[in-house]
Design a protein around this motif. Structure first.
Motif, short mmCIF file in Angstrom:
data_model
loop_
_atom_site.label_atom_id
_atom_site.label_comp_id
_atom_site.label_asym_id
_atom_site.label_seq_id
_atom_site.Cartn_x
_atom_site.Cartn_y
_atom_site.Cartn_z
N PHE A 1 0.84 -1.21 0.00
CA PHE A 1 0.00 0.00 0.00
C PHE A 1 0.87 1.26 0.00
O PHE A 1 0.68 2.17 -0.79
CB PHE A 1 -0.91 -0.05 1.23
N LEU B 1 -5.95 6.78 -3.59
CA LEU B 1 -7.29 6.22 -3.42
C LEU B 1 -8.19 6.59 -4.58
O LEU B 1 -9.08 5.83 -4.96
CB LEU B 1 -7.89 6.68 -2.10
N ILE C 1 -7.62 -1.65 -3.94
CA ILE C 1 -8.00 -1.31 -2.57
C ILE C 1 -8.71 -2.50 -1.92
O ILE C 1 -8.46 -2.84 -0.77
CB ILE C 1 -8.93 -0.06 -2.58
#
Lengths: 150, 658
Positions: free
Chosen positions: B470, B484, B492
């Motif tokens: 991440f 995002l 995600i």
């Protein structure tokens, strides 16, 4: 052989041997971990091995449940109406455990007594575990039992 | 009169499903667009008819219409209204109706959300789903009709719902689980449609991917809810029993997990095409097998109820047709599937192949263990049972193998990825997880547990590696919000799901190795030490509930001589059925649950009592929830709602989720 073919062949060989090993290990683990089922009659005849984990199914015989007043120890007979097996157990019994109900007990035979590590009674009153049905059928008491219950 | 409307709607749905199975397929084979175009309206009509049938049955429960046999068998005047609603699927006939309704619902969803898909393709998909529907509706109408009536002498009161099912668990667990089970039929139908049409390139993978993911997410939540329900209601504090019916849901879950990952490869790289087709067939076939195991009563299980053997034979026949038919079609067509492209020995493809191999082996092992008693019995080997020791011996090491690869996979690139620099962050991950893992058990009371050390190391290894991946993406995109916003939602979703698995494993390891558990004899005034707490029984009373009478014990829990909490577990006896039920008291916490349940009365006012401290047990379901959430996040991707574009070459593949 071109490299792509070669890679595919190696992958397939790897997969097949991997799966083969896995299935082999699974079958080995299975053979080590199955619990054979016996009826009370078979146990009375001494057909069951001692000190090995087995299952026994039948009905809890009327008037045979004895509790120890100090602890959670309990003893009762499991019957197929031909023979009885004395079962001892220490712990909490399932909610539907009652005299005259079908049960399956799992445990080992120690000096003539069946020491249960687990007692299974089913959650539905009309449901009879297949093992118990089988035990009663073998002793020829199934019809009588079914007639008596309902 | 009203139940007849439901019955009529059911028959209508059956007729519509036959049309749905036949017309679009006929239209496709004879190239008549008019027939193909009937697929969507028929799917909608079937959904409507089944919704009416379902609504009528629910009305029967709410209005206490005991002239309907199913209502009379499973309801009661004293049953609270919310349990009367969930009682609709509380037994065999109604749960089949729910199954059929959800299948029709998925058909409606495909009809409404398939605008990007060519008409002949969606027609074929709906036709295949229609065929499945024919099978289930025929089963219901001929062997298990929920609208059978008791006339002219309807009973004045019903037999009541099985008390085990009088719980909010019944409201959520079966619908969720069925959404998952039946949702896999969509992936199956897409696979069949592409086999029928011979359009075996990677486009079907793109179409079926979101459907598979959403079905998987429902299945995950459904299984987790079932486990949680078992924990607090019927399991005496256990969370998984390797019961055949639990296994029947776990097997399709494992295969669906493999399918999700192999679909990623098929969509992004066009590889593993025939394997992915096979997994899609297997996932749904195994969920049908699960239905067979639950409904036929051939296995000893908590889910098995008194059953009619005729039903088992019917489902077995249906199973043979579905599996035999689909595998035959696969065998005829799979030879035509081309596998373009290649990949290096160390690449994202190879890690996903590894993932598929391990998941398949897991599924096969659980399947063998579950069916073994049936096989032995069938060859006359007598009755045997396979217990948890087998499943643990097989499942635990395979999970460890799976997780070791899960750290590498997301960091690897497509095609070729043998640059050691890529995996360098994992060195630190390894050091941290091993050190913390080894140290962890020494913080706990009792002797040092090596299996805890290994389990915690595994969970941390996966959790930290997921966070590393991440952070790497955040670095690439230059900021959290940009990441995002711009990264594929599937990525995600993957982070959530992988992290969720780590959370779950930590919970499992702690509960399995460090549960403190005692069965005791206790009376009023008795006190017991439990972990850091003192538990004292202070009262016994009889309580009248709406449809039961309960013995209720009051326990005061003291922490360092301070009263921490008072709990009141019960032993209930239900009026209508006379059945006895245990209501445990659970004090849930982040780090542990305190579990107190009453066993049976022992005379002299004493009761058998079970006291447990279960460390980290809620992490199991929290982890499963994160996994399901990940699935739902994945399908939010805008890509799936765009009109189908000509497939671009996505060779770069860096952003592709795995």
């Amino acid at each position: 052989m071109n490299p792509k073919r070669k890679q595919r062949l190696l992958i397939i060989l790897g997969l097949v041997s991997g799966l083969g090993i896995a299935v082999g290990l699974v079958m080995y683990a299975l053979s080590q971990n199955i619990n054979l089922f016996f009826t009370p009659t078979q146990i009375a005849k001494g057909e069951a091995p001692s000190a090995q984990m087995i299952r026994v199914g039948g009905m809890v015989a009327d008037g045979t449940v004895d509790r120890d007043p100090q602890s959670l120890k309990v003893a009762f007979d499991v019957t197929d109406f031909d023979h009885n097996v004395r079962v001892t157990y220490e712990g909490i019994l399932p909610d539907l455990f009652r005299e005259g109900q079908g049960v399956v007990v799992q445990g080992r035979i120690h000096s003539g007594q069946f020491v249960a590590s687990e007692v299974l009674a089913k959650h539905d009153e009309n449901y009879m575990p297949p093992e118990v049905t089988e035990a009663l059928r073998q002793s020829g008491k199934l019809d009588q039992m079914m007639g008596g219950q309902k | 009169m009203i139940p007849e409307i439901g019955h009529f709607a059911l028959v209508l749905a059956f007729a519509v499903s036959i049309c749905l199975a036949v017309f679009p397929l006929y239209g496709y084979l004879t190239s008549q667009d008019g027939f193909c175009a009937t697929a969507k309206p028929l799917a909608l009509m079937q959904g409507l008819a089944l919704a009416v049938a379902f609504g009528v049955l629910m009305y029967g429960f709410l209005a206490h219409d005991f002239s309907v046999k199913y209502v009379a068998d499973n309801s009661n005047l004293d049953l609270p209204w919310h349990f009367r609603m969930s009682a609709v699927w509380g037994a065999h006939e109604g749960s089949l109706l729910l199954w059929a309704l959800i299948l029709a619902f998925w058909g409606v969803a495909v009809a409404l959300f398939s605008r990007g898909i060519p008409d002949h393709m969606s027609a074929l998909v709906l036709s295949v789903m229609g065929m499945i529907s024919v099978g289930f509706l025929a089963f219901m109408l001929f062997t298990s009709n929920p609208f059978v009536r008791i006339l002219p002498f309807a009973p004045g009161n019903g037999a009541d719902l099985n008390p085990l099912l009088q719980d909010p668990g019944l409201i959520f667990h079966p619908p969720m689980l069925y959404m998952g089970y039946v949702g896999l039929s969509v992936a199956f139908a897409f696979a069949m449609a592409s086999l029928i049409s011979g359009q075996l390139d990677a486009t079907w993978a793109r179409w079926s991917r979101p459907w598979t993911t959403v079905a998987w997410a429902f299945l995950t939540l459904g299984i987790a809810l079932g486990s949680w329900w078992a924990y607090y209601e019927l399991g005496w504090g256990g969370w998984w029993f390797w019961d055949p019916v639990e296994n029947a849901s776990l097997i399709p879950w494992l295969v669906a997990t493999a399918l999700m990952h192999s679909l990623a490869v098929t969509e992004k790289r066009g590889l593993f095409r025939s394997w992915t087709l096979l997994l899609a067939i297997a996932a749904f076939s195994l969920s049908l097998l699960g239905t067979f195991l639950v409904r036929s009563g051939v296995l000893t299980s908590v889910h098995a109820f008194a059953n009619d053997p005729e039903r088992g034979v019917f489902i077995l026949g249906f199973l043979v047709i579905v599996i035999g038919g689909s595998l035959t079609l696969y065998a005829l067509r799979a030879g035509k599937v081309s596998e373009p492209g290649e990949f290096g020995w160390i690449s994202r493809e190879s890690f996903l192949l590894f993932n598929n191999l391990v998941l398949t082996v897991m599924a096969v092992s659980v399947l063998l263990g579950t069916l073994y008693p049936l096989l032995v019995d069938a060859v006359g080997g007598g009755k045997v049972s396979v217990g948890p020791p087998f499943f643990n011996a097989v499942f635990v090491p395979l999970t460890a193998i799976l997780i070791s690869g899960m750290a590498f996979g997301p960091l690897a690139k497509w095609r070729q990825s043998d640059d050691p620099k890529l995996y360098r962050p994992l060195i630190i991950t390894l050091i941290v997880s091993v050190l913390v893992g080894l140290g962890w058990p020494s913080l706990l009371a009792g002797s040092y547990s090596i299996s805890t050390a290994i389990g915690v190391t595994m969970a941390l290894w996966l959790a930290i590696a997921t966070v590393v991946d991440f952070k790497k993406k955040v670095g690439l995109y230059g900021g959290l919000t940009t990441t995002l916003a711009r990264v594929e939602k599937g990525m995600i979703g993957m982070w959530f799901a992988h992290f969720g698995l780590a959370v779950m494993i930590l919970g499992v390891v702690m509960v399995e190795n460090h549960t403190e558990h005692r069965d005791l004899r206790m009376g009023v005034g008795d006190a017991q030490r439990l972990g850091n707490y003192n538990v004292r029984m202070t009262d016994l009373a009889v309580i009248n509930g709406p449809n039961y009478v309960a013995d209720q014990a009051t326990f005061e829990i003291y922490e360092d001589d301070q009263l921490f909490k008072t709990v009141t577990p019960q032993k209930r006896r239900y009026d209508a059925s006379g059945m006895v039920m245990t209501e445990a008291s659970i004090d849930s916490g982040l780090m542990r649950d305190l579990y107190i349940a009453m066993g049976e009365p022992l005379g002299d006012g004493d009761w058998a009592v079970r006291l447990s401290v279960k460390p980290f047990v809620d992490w199991i379901w929290a982890g499963a929830f994160l996994m399901g959430l990940g699935g739902f996040i994945s399908i939010m991707d805008r890509r799936y709602r765009q009109k189908l574009e000509v497939k671009k070459d996505e060779a770069s593949g860096e952003e592709a989720p795995a």
